[in-house]
Design a protein around this motif. Structure first.
Motif, PDB file in Angstrom:
ATOM      1  N   ARG A 160       0.828  -1.200   0.000  1.00 55.58           N
ATOM      2  CA  ARG A 160       0.000   0.000   0.000  1.00 55.58           C
ATOM      3  C   ARG A 160       0.861   1.248   0.000  1.00 55.58           C
ATOM      4  O   ARG A 160       1.961   1.262   0.547  1.00 55.58           O
ATOM      5  CB  ARG A 160      -0.876  -0.021   1.267  1.00 55.58           C
ATOM      6  N   ARG A 161       0.372   2.325  -0.576  1.00 58.63           N
ATOM      7  CA  ARG A 161       1.099   3.595  -0.548  1.00 58.63           C
ATOM      8  C   ARG A 161       1.102   4.178   0.854  1.00 58.63           C
ATOM      9  O   ARG A 161       0.503   3.661   1.781  1.00 58.63           O
ATOM     10  CB  ARG A 161       0.443   4.580  -1.515  1.00 58.63           C
ATOM     11  N   GLU A 162       1.793   5.339   0.995  1.00 58.50           N
ATOM     12  CA  GLU A 162       1.890   5.963   2.296  1.00 58.50           C
ATOM     13  C   GLU A 162       0.503   6.321   2.831  1.00 58.50           C
ATOM     14  O   GLU A 162      -0.462   6.428   2.079  1.00 58.50           O
ATOM     15  CB  GLU A 162       2.765   7.224   2.227  1.00 58.50           C
ATOM     16  N   SER A 163       0.390   6.503   4.129  1.00 60.96           N
ATOM     17  CA  SER A 163      -0.878   6.822   4.757  1.00 60.96           C
ATOM     18  C   SER A 163      -1.399   8.161   4.259  1.00 60.96           C
ATOM     19  O   SER A 163      -0.660   9.002   3.741  1.00 60.96           O
ATOM     20  CB  SER A 163      -0.711   6.866   6.272  1.00 60.96           C
ATOM     21  N   ASP A 164      -2.708   8.372   4.442  1.00 55.99           N
ATOM     22  CA  ASP A 164      -3.318   9.635   4.026  1.00 55.99           C
ATOM     23  C   ASP A 164      -2.674  10.810   4.753  1.00 55.99           C
ATOM     24  O   ASP A 164      -2.502  11.892   4.175  1.00 55.99           O
ATOM     25  CB  ASP A 164      -4.821   9.603   4.314  1.00 55.99           C
ATOM     26  N   GLU A 165      -2.303  10.609   6.025  1.00 54.07           N
ATOM     27  CA  GLU A 165      -1.702  11.698   6.802  1.00 54.07           C
ATOM     28  C   GLU A 165      -0.331  12.083   6.241  1.00 54.07           C
ATOM     29  O   GLU A 165       0.004  13.269   6.160  1.00 54.07           O
ATOM     30  CB  GLU A 165      -1.561  11.276   8.274  1.00 54.07           C
ATOM     31  N   ILE A 166       0.449  11.085   5.833  1.00 58.28           N
ATOM     32  CA  ILE A 166       1.759  11.384   5.249  1.00 58.28           C
ATOM     33  C   ILE A 166       1.595  12.068   3.898  1.00 58.28           C
ATOM     34  O   ILE A 166       2.293  13.045   3.586  1.00 58.28           O
ATOM     35  CB  ILE A 166       2.593  10.095   5.128  1.00 58.28           C
ATOM     36  N   ALA A 167       0.659  11.573   3.082  1.00 59.14           N
ATOM     37  CA  ALA A 167       0.411  12.198   1.777  1.00 59.14           C
ATOM     38  C   ALA A 167      -0.035  13.648   1.940  1.00 59.14           C
ATOM     39  O   ALA A 167       0.390  14.530   1.188  1.00 59.14           O
ATOM     40  CB  ALA A 167      -0.639  11.388   1.009  1.00 59.14           C
ATOM     41  N   LEU A 168      -0.887  13.918   2.933  1.00 60.15           N
ATOM     42  CA  LEU A 168      -1.336  15.288   3.191  1.00 60.15           C
ATOM     43  C   LEU A 168      -0.172  16.169   3.619  1.00 60.15           C
ATOM     44  O   LEU A 168      -0.055  17.329   3.185  1.00 60.15           O
ATOM     45  CB  LEU A 168      -2.413  15.278   4.281  1.00 60.15           C
ATOM     46  N   TYR A 169       0.690  15.625   4.455  1.00 64.55           N
ATOM     47  CA  TYR A 169       1.864  16.379   4.912  1.00 64.55           C
ATOM     48  C   TYR A 169       2.733  16.777   3.729  1.00 64.55           C
ATOM     49  O   TYR A 169       3.139  17.943   3.601  1.00 64.55           O
ATOM     50  CB  TYR A 169       2.631  15.503   5.897  1.00 64.55           C
TER      51      TYR A 169
END
Length: 577
Positions: free
Chosen positions: A7-16
């Motif tokens: 899976r890709r990075e978490s939504d929180e990391i992508a938002l960051y």
């Protein structure tokens, strides 16, 4: 069933990531505090105490080791650009006349204006993915320390020791005044040494609102900087015709390849032994005696390479002697200038003194090297996407690639510090590709060269965007999918290799088969971090002397492969005419 793509990075990391890139588009400086909420929501494995009011000293230490330690406590603005020309064009004409300051654990050139501004060169977007989270974590932890150190009792203690050496009473009083553990301040002292009180006072007295500014960030700017880097290389060795000679490309470090090939440390053994005895370092002296008596399995050669490094720290004048010695054996060092900090070493294989090289390199047919026209280009391993930029630039300016070898540090999710991992699958978070390739190394090639660790082949590696840009859940997903090797360069290198064997740019979000490569691809990662182990996460450890074992086992395996490949080419009549 085993799946290939995690899976890709978490939504929180992508938002960051989206947040800081959008803010950095501004032509003005950006306050780092605007990123704190996005940073803390990621629950980074490197910064587990981000939201805790108690200072996370482990995270703070990680940041200051990767920032210009001498001055960072009082810095207000960090300016990033790709080259001297970019800084000049954006109104910073003299940064290279500023004070050059360095980071102990990150090879990045910083310049300090003597007041409150630091400028630094960046080689790719990976430098942004690395530097912005580091600065944000630093800002969070510095603010926590500011609140505690600015208490009257803490200021009184710091003031009393402003001109006095610290002692046990200092640490006891400061701990009582701040609520920060004594061992945390002692940890900081090991890094800041005599500047401990000075830096703590700077944090206490100034509530600095740290800001960043990105001067330019286009792909074209990164490519221009990389081209200037290569042009400097080519100008430095005008007699070396890269476009006419086959090349073995190595990404490693500035010491291991040169030490193994030059024989300088081995020739200076008597001098180095005298140094150990005179310096009073009893541990080193006993280690050398135990090696000679074969009471320990450590390598004599590795020990001498380590001692040479320490000797040069105490006797810097020896450096010029060593460099002249290396040049006489066909090894030319080319430090970078006016752009990112990646040193290059050019090795002309037919000029090596084969009777002086490390004995582990004495492969059959070595005398045939005098017939070789091949070059070995070794670079000090770059960060993240700079690997793609550099290898692509090198490939455009040489006759042909005879082999590509990558050596670097990694975090291991299933091994121990000092182990060596050999991947044949790499998932790249930059391109989202999963690369399948034939790694030319097997465990049997490296294990005889490694004394203390374990060699694991057929591994799966994940190339992450940045050390802060993963959390425990993120790493657990990789581990469940069989990915146990985390690092930052393999994916970008494989993206460049794809473009060497295919007539198009590397794809995105695909499973990519590189088995069609006509040259050897060798990737060796030695474990420097165990992020699932408390206190040993992603760069908190210093490998010190025992780090020589996996480093030189990897470098020796790479050079053995290159020498055997080149001898095979010569004996088969494939050397350049």
């Amino acid at each position: 069933m085993d799946r290939t793509v995690p899976r890709r990075e978490s939504d929180e990391i992508a938002l960051y990531i989206r947040t800081y890139y959008s803010l950095l588009r501004s032509t003005r400086e950006v306050a780092v505090r605007t990123l704190i909420e996005a940073h803390t929501r990621t629950e980074s494995a490197l910064h587990i105490g981000a939201e805790d009011p108690q200072p996370d000293i482990a995270a703070f230490v990680y940041t200051i080791l990767r920032l210009p330690t001498q001055v960072i406590s009082g810095v207000r603005l960090v300016v990033m650009g790709q080259s001297e020309k970019v800084f000049i064009d954006k109104g910073y004409p003299n940064i290279e006349k500023w004070e050059l300051v360095t980071a102990p654990a990150r090879r990045r050139r910083y310049f300090y204006d003597g007041n409150d501004t630091v400028a630094t060169y960046i080689a790719s977007r990976s430098d942004i993915d690395d530097l912005i989270p580091i600065l944000t974590a630093f800002e969070i932890e510095r603010e926590k320390l500011h609140v505690r150190l600015s208490r009257p009792a803490a200021l009184e203690t710091l003031g009393a020791y402003a001109k006095e050496p610290v002692d046990n009473v200092f640490f006891e009083q400061l701990s009582d005044a701040t609520g920060v553990a004594e061992e945390d301040f002692r940890y900081l002292q090991r890094i800041w040494k005599e500047r401990l009180v000075h830096n703590l006072l700077a944090i206490a007295e100034k509530d600095v609102n740290l800001a960043v500014r990105l001067l330019s960030g286009s792909l074209a700017d990164y490519r221009r900087a990389t081209r200037r880097w290569w042009q400097h290389v080519a100008r430095t060795v005008p007699d070396v015709l890269f476009e006419d000679r086959p090349v073995y490309f190595v990404s490693s470090n500035t010491h291991s390849i040169a030490n193994l090939l030059s024989g300088f440390a081995l020739e200076k053994e008597a001098m180095l032994v005298d140094y150990i005895q005179e310096s009073g370092e009893s541990l080193l002296q006993r280690e050398y005696e135990d090696i000679l008596a074969r009471n320990v399995p450590s390598s004599r050669e590795n020990f001498l390479y380590y001692t040479l490094k320490k000797y040069e720290q105490d006797h810097p004048a020896l450096e010029s002697t060593r460099i002249s010695y290396e040049e006489a054996t066909g090894i030319t060092r080319i430090p970078s200038r006016h752009v990112f900090d990646v040193e290059v070493q050019i090795v002309e294989l037919n000029r090596l003194r084969t009777n002086q090289i490390d004995p582990r390199l004495l492969v059959p047919g070595l005398d045939r090297l005098q017939e070789s026209e091949a070059l070995l280009i070794n670079i000090d391993f770059p960060l993240g996407m700079a690997a793609y930029q550099i290898l692509s630039e090198v490939a455009r300016n040489i006759a042909s690639i005879s082999g590509i070898y990558i050596m670097g540090k990694a975090a291991t999710l299933n091994g121990r510090i000092g182990d060596i991992m050999i991947p044949n699958v790499v998932h790249d978070e930059q391109s989202l590709n999963t690369y399948l390739f034939d790694n030319c190394f097997r465990a049997a090639d490296v294990a005889p060269l490694l004394t203390y660790g374990t060699v694991m082949d057929n591994q799966k590696a994940i190339t992450v965007r940045g050390t802060f840009l993963q959390n425990r859940d993120y790493m657990s997903v990789f581990y469940q999918e069989g990915y146990t090797d985390m690092e930052m360069e393999a994916g970008p290198y494989l993206s460049s290799i794809y473009e060497m064997i295919r007539p198009q740019r590397y794809p995105q979000n695909e499973i990519v088969n590189l088995h069609a490569a006509t040259f050897p691809i060798g990737i060796l990662h030695y474990a420097s971090d165990t992020p699932f182990s408390k206190g040993k996460n992603l760069g908190a450890q210093n490998l010190s002397y025992f780090g020589m074992d996996p480093t030189y086992a990897s470098a020796t395996a790479i050079l053995q492969s290159i020498l055997r490949e080149e001898i095979r080419r010569i004996e088969g009549g494939h050397h350049a005419s």
